[in-house]
Design an enzyme around this catalytic site. Structure first.
Site, PDB file in Angstrom:
ATOM      1  CD  GLU A  35      -3.031  -0.661  -0.044  1.00  0.00           C
ATOM      2  OE1 GLU A  35      -3.158   0.517  -0.413  1.00  0.00           O
ATOM      3  OE2 GLU A  35      -3.654  -1.599  -0.574  1.00  0.00           O
ATOM      4  CE1 TYR A 112      -6.844   3.532   0.318  1.00  0.00           C
ATOM      5  CE2 TYR A 112      -4.453   3.465   0.464  1.00  0.00           C
ATOM      6  CZ  TYR A 112      -5.628   3.005  -0.080  1.00  0.00           C
ATOM      7  OH  TYR A 112      -5.597   1.991  -1.003  1.00  0.00           O
ATOM      8  CG  ASP A 130      -8.117   4.624  -3.898  1.00  0.00           C
ATOM      9  OD1 ASP A 130      -9.348   4.595  -4.143  1.00  0.00           O
ATOM     10  OD2 ASP A 130      -7.293   3.982  -4.567  1.00  0.00           O
ATOM     11  CB  CYS A 166     -16.606   4.083 -12.003  1.00  0.00           C
ATOM     12  SG  CYS A 166     -17.693   5.482 -11.670  1.00  0.00           S
ATOM     13  CB  CYS A 172     -21.143   4.825 -18.806  1.00  0.00           C
ATOM     14  SG  CYS A 172     -20.664   6.144 -17.663  1.00  0.00           S
ATOM     15  CB  CYS A 175     -20.517   0.574 -16.283  1.00  0.00           C
ATOM     16  SG  CYS A 175     -20.895   0.579 -14.530  1.00  0.00           S
ATOM     17  CB  CYS A 181     -25.381   4.379 -12.726  1.00  0.00           C
ATOM     18  SG  CYS A 181     -24.133   5.640 -12.366  1.00  0.00           S
TER      19      CYS A 181
HETATM   20  S1  SF4 Z   1     -22.525   3.936 -15.302  1.00  0.00           S
HETATM   21 FE1  SF4 Z   1     -22.206   5.020 -13.351  1.00  0.00          FE
HETATM   22  S2  SF4 Z   1     -20.980   3.599 -12.097  1.00  0.00           S
HETATM   23 FE2  SF4 Z   1     -20.859   2.890 -14.220  1.00  0.00          FE
HETATM   24  S3  SF4 Z   1     -18.979   3.852 -15.040  1.00  0.00           S
HETATM   25 FE3  SF4 Z   1     -20.705   5.205 -15.557  1.00  0.00          FE
HETATM   26  S4  SF4 Z   1     -20.778   6.715 -13.873  1.00  0.00           S
HETATM   27 FE4  SF4 Z   1     -19.541   4.965 -13.158  1.00  0.00          FE
END
Ligand code: SF4
Length: 270
Positions: A35, A112, A130, A166, A172, A175, A181
């Site tokens: 870390e 952290y 983080d 993200c 997205c 994702c 989201c």
């Molecule tokens: S959909 Fe939402 S959680 Fe997924 S990458 Fe995009 S902003 Fe991030």
């Protein structure tokens, strides 16, 4: 993990995780070194350096018996050598007195790193926050999360998800938790990078945050001059200082990374 979004991130991560050497260990010392190394050095460089370090000093007691000069020489090239000095000081404290209950009592261990050790070594339900984790919480999990069911995997998964999907420029389209989201579509490309949300919401119980620092340019900086001078001292043992080395030398001495002898030459710390 009860939260379906967290479960989906874990599932994504299980299929896509990077192979990082420290993920094979739950040893407190080994996780702590990983870390500290990866906090201000790229993961690729940290991974190779961590493997060398663990071969050389596999336990906190081994590190405690090393000289600071050897520790700084092993660290050299990773940057921010005060991290190595603090690891070494902390190792000597732990070797003498054991691990403190509050890890932040050790030099160089902030909230952290302490949270990361608790999550990734002790597998306690403490999410280390983080900048990447904070972004995920802000965008996708603003109500905070409970990782008690699988803290180690949840912590690893959310962190890597924040690094790769993200991210400041979110992907997205790839994702696994875009459904539901609240931020999807509201961010895009450079706009996302400029307007990445900061910590506005509570990251949930047990979370600990890493302060966000802006780095100054390295080229031509005092930090660069210090790094070069420290490299010379570690390689040569003693360095005659030129006039324009003096500011960097004073900084190294003040940080306990080198000392000035009676003749005004810079020497290794021990
Ligand atoms: S959909 Fe939402 S959680 Fe997924 S990458 Fe995009 S902003 Fe991030």
């Amino acid at each position: 993990v009860r939260d379906p979004a967290v479960a989906a991130v874990i599932e994504w991560w299980s299929a896509n995780a990077r192979a990082l050497p420290w993920r094979a260990t739950r040893d407190v010392y080994a996780v702590w070194v990983s870390e500290v190394m990866s906090s201000q050095t790229t993961v690729a460089r940290s991974a190779a350096a961590w493997e060398r370090w663990m071969r050389r000093w596999p336990t906190v007691h081994a590190l405690a018996t090393a000289s600071l000069t050897d520790v700084l020489a092993e660290w050299h090239g990773l940057g921010y050598p005060r991290r190595a000095r603090d690891l070494h000081r902390s190792a000597r404290i732990v070797a003498a007195s054991g691990w403190p209950d509050d890890l932040t009592q050790l030099p160089g261990v902030g909230a952290y790193v302490a949270a990361a050790i608790r999550c990734f070594a002790l597998q306690e339900p403490v999410l280390p926050v983080d900048v990447n984790v904070r972004r995920v919480l802000d965008r996708r999990l603003p109500g905070g999360i409970d990782i008690a069911g699988d803290p180690w995997r949840a912590g690893q998964a959310i962190m890597e998800f924040g690094q790769r999907i993200c991210a400041a420029r979110p992907r997205c389209g790839e994702c696994p938790v875009s459904d539901g989201c609240p931020t999807v579509g509201a961010l895009g490309g450079a706009a996302a990078a400029r307007s990445a949300p900061r910590a506005r919401s509570a990251p949930g119980p047990g979370a600990a945050s890493l302060p966000v620092r802006r780095r100054r340019p390295y080229e031509g900086s005092v930090r660069q001059r210090r790094g070069r001078l420290l490299g010379r001292v570690l390689a040569e043992g003693v360095v005659e200082l030129a006039a324009d080395d003096r500011e960097a030398a004073r900084g190294l001495v003040a940080d306990g990374l080198a000392f000035l002898d009676d003749a005004g030459r810079l020497r290794t710390p021990d």
